[in-house]
Structure formats: C-alpha cells, structure tokens
Design an enzyme around this catalytic site. Sequence first.
Site, PDB file in Angstrom:
ATOM      1  N   HIS A  31       0.834  -1.211   0.000  1.00  0.00           N
ATOM      2  CA  HIS A  31       0.000   0.000   0.000  1.00  0.00           C
ATOM      3  C   HIS A  31       0.867   1.259   0.000  1.00  0.00           C
ATOM      4  O   HIS A  31       0.688   2.153  -0.840  1.00  0.00           O
ATOM      5  CB  HIS A  31      -0.904  -0.015   1.233  1.00  0.00           C
ATOM      6  CG  HIS A  31      -1.799   1.164   1.343  1.00  0.00           C
ATOM      7  ND1 HIS A  31      -3.123   1.137   0.975  1.00  0.00           N
ATOM      8  CD2 HIS A  31      -1.574   2.439   1.787  1.00  0.00           C
ATOM      9  CE1 HIS A  31      -3.666   2.323   1.171  1.00  0.00           C
ATOM     10  NE2 HIS A  31      -2.742   3.134   1.666  1.00  0.00           N
ATOM     11  N   GLU A  32       1.806   1.314   0.948  1.00  0.00           N
ATOM     12  CA  GLU A  32       2.632   2.513   1.057  1.00  0.00           C
ATOM     13  C   GLU A  32       3.594   2.651  -0.120  1.00  0.00           C
ATOM     14  O   GLU A  32       3.910   3.769  -0.537  1.00  0.00           O
ATOM     15  CB  GLU A  32       3.409   2.501   2.373  1.00  0.00           C
ATOM     16  CG  GLU A  32       2.532   2.488   3.620  1.00  0.00           C
ATOM     17  CD  GLU A  32       1.551   3.648   3.673  1.00  0.00           C
ATOM     18  OE1 GLU A  32       1.819   4.695   3.058  1.00  0.00           O
ATOM     19  OE2 GLU A  32       0.500   3.495   4.318  1.00  0.00           O
ATOM     20  N   HIS A  35       1.882   4.537  -2.841  1.00  0.00           N
ATOM     21  CA  HIS A  35       1.977   5.987  -2.648  1.00  0.00           C
ATOM     22  C   HIS A  35       3.360   6.498  -3.045  1.00  0.00           C
ATOM     23  O   HIS A  35       3.496   7.492  -3.763  1.00  0.00           O
ATOM     24  CB  HIS A  35       1.739   6.337  -1.170  1.00  0.00           C
ATOM     25  CG  HIS A  35       0.340   6.145  -0.700  1.00  0.00           C
ATOM     26  ND1 HIS A  35      -0.761   6.589  -1.392  1.00  0.00           N
ATOM     27  CD2 HIS A  35      -0.143   5.567   0.435  1.00  0.00           C
ATOM     28  CE1 HIS A  35      -1.858   6.303  -0.721  1.00  0.00           C
ATOM     29  NE2 HIS A  35      -1.515   5.683   0.391  1.00  0.00           N
TER      30      HIS A  35
END
Length: 447
Positions: A31-32, A35
Amino acid sequence: MELLSAVPFVGGALGAIVPFLVVLGIVVFVHEYGHYIVGRWCGIDAEVFSVGFGPKLVGWTDRRGTHWQIAALPLGGYVRFVGDMDPASAGKADDGDLTPEQRKHAFHNARLWRRAATVAAGPMFNFILSFVIFAALALAVGRASNAPVIGELRPELAGQVDLRPGDRILAVAGQPVETFGEIIAAFVRANGAEVEVEVERDGEKLAVPVSYRLASRIDYVNPGMPASRAGLVAGDVIVAIDGQPVASFYDLQLVTAAKPAGQEIVIDVTRDGELMTFRFMPDMVERPHPVTGETQPLPTIGIRAIGLGGIDPTLEPRGLGEALESGFAQTTRIVTGTINYVGDLIFANADPGQLGGPIRIAQISGEKAEEGLMSFVYLIAIISTSIGLLNLFPIPVLDGGHLMFYAAEALRGRPVGNAAIRVGTMIGLSLVLLLMVFATYNDLARL
C-alpha cells in the site's frame, strides 16, 4: 499517507501473532509503496517511508534522501512526503521552512492530478496485489475438472468407501453419471444409505458398494464470507439451522438453499463440547442448486466440508487468460460483497456483530498458516483487497478522505484550508478508532 489498518493485537499464541504480522506487513508495504513510487513518478519527494509506527527499530537512507524504516508498532505504515506536516498529510508545511529545491518537489506544491494520483495509488496497489495473487493461484492450482473421475480421496474416508484415485464413475444407484458434480449429488442424496457404484478401474468394470454421508462438520470457512464474519470456524459441527436439526452437510445445503433472499439465518453449532448460536445474513451467490443442479442465485454462507466431502475431482490446468479473468473476478467479488455489506449496515439490514477486528484477523492468519502456503497467500489477497477498499472510503484521515478534499479543491478552485483539514482529520480519526474499538469488542465477545 497514513494506513490505519489495524490496532494492537493483545494476547493469543505465537502461531497467530507471527502470521498476522506477516500478512499486515506485506499488505502495508505494498500500500505505502504504491503511494511512494507514484509520488516519485509525479516528481514528489518522500522524506520517510515507514512500516509501522512509533520508535524506529532499523532504518537507512537511500541516495534520493528517503529514509526507510521499520518501526516498533506494526499497526500500519506511512509515507511522509516533503511538505507534509505529519505522517497523515493533515495539512502542509510553510514554504518558508523549505529550501527552493524542496519547494519544487513538495507534495502540496504538486498539481492537483499528481497529488490525487499519488493518494489513489495506495489502494490501487492493494487491488493489484490481490489480482496478481488470485491469478497466480489459479495458474498454480488449476481448476477442478467436471469429468466423472476420482482425483483424490482424503484420509478421512480411508476404509469408508471402496473407491480409488483414477476410478471413472459410470453410474450411481443404477443412474448413469456424466459429470463429477452428478457423482457428489448422488452420494449426498443417499445421505449415508448404501448405494451401488459402477466404476471403470484399470480397464475393468466393477460394482462397488458405497455408504457415504457428508457430515455437518465445517472443514473450511471462506474468509470475508458471512460465516467467517459471524465467527464460525473450521471444526464447528452444525447441529441446527433456524431450529431445524441438521444431520448432514446435505441437510444444511437444502435448508440454506430454501431460505428467501434477505432473511436472517440462525445456526447452532457445537465447539469443544459447547453449544453456540450465530445469527447473520447470507450472501446471494450464483451456484448450483443442491437438488436440481441448476446454477442460480442462492443464499450462501461460505462454508464447506473437506474438499467435496473428502472426494476430490481431478485437476486440469488453466490458461493465462482464464487465470487473469479469475484474478479479476475474485477481487471484484470481494469489493462488491464488502460494499453490499456496508450498505446493509447503513440501512440496518445486516448484523453489526459480523464485523471482525485485529484479533479475528490474527486468528484467521494462524489458521491459514497451518493449512499451508496457498491458503495463507490466499488470505493475504483477501486482506489486501479489503484494506484497499477501506482506504477509499470518503473519511478524512483515510485516502478516500484526501481524495474528497481534492474533489472540493477542484470545485472551489483553491485548496481546502489547513484548519478544515485538521478538523476533518480529527473527526475521521475518531470514526475510524470507534469502528476499530467496536470490531475488537466483537472479537473479544467471540473468544
């Protein structure tokens, strides 16, 4: 960008904690990283990439100046971009505190579409991870063949049925069968009564007696399905449905299939000698009817016995296109099922007691780790989809809340002020924490 995906797991065996941390660590990192990498592609520099919160355990700084770290509290993670006031991106720093080079690559100075793409990338990478895992598992496992051939007999049936892997079933109780589904349907209809089975084995035709009962013991609970959300686990023995005694898994299938859409189901089970009752709403899923065999939308709770009752079909390989289609379909199914459940919660048509928190996730993680690598990887895909969808909800502090602010900025023609962002963040954080407390309460109530 903050990923509030879990709260501390307290208690439990090491066999649950370690798999839980592995699942959460993988999902959070992906997820990170979504980003981070999309932000980098958009010309936005990152100061910190953290898996976990709190005190740093280990860390290093790369040649781009991003500090990568693993922190002590494995509750999620964050990427702090240049210009962010805090890990949640709740407001922006004063440009006067930044160097000219930092201002050029600061998050808040990027064009609106670049910021939106960076924020949306986290959930999208979660969906991509799920899609890739589901597709890879479909390729690796293959699909169950519907040919009337015995692929595997589980050890639980040793000595109970005189069938062998490779047997081609020609007829059951005098009725010809042409598919594997017809074999199982004929056996479960007999419900323990002895029937004569005509088989072709090593070029010879034989007649063998089979007495087969598909017990009402749950051997597998599909993560994310109603039974799992309600707290049913592998090993539970179903004794009654809506007050009707259940003697076999076939009885369970008949009662469930007869339920009207949108009607609650009440299941009584025994677990370690204790009688327990669960109430929840089934999902409507396209599947074969247990009597007619016709595929139609039927109430489904997401449990099954071992294999197809201990008798498994042969497997055949999937093509790449079919595997990709399977990956997309399974990811989409989890998303739509979750959205439907949230909608039912809002309109009071679903049992909030089905919500599970970190303790439940840890329990399931431990169970899947014991079942084997494929079950464990399958769980990672499910959790990844769920976390990706959760973060798209329009709640300040989650990615969906940031996107909501950007939508307002696009309509207003100027960014939302720091004060409004901070107030919204506090409200969003309160809502998320309340939800997590409630889910954890449900987990504790099931123990």
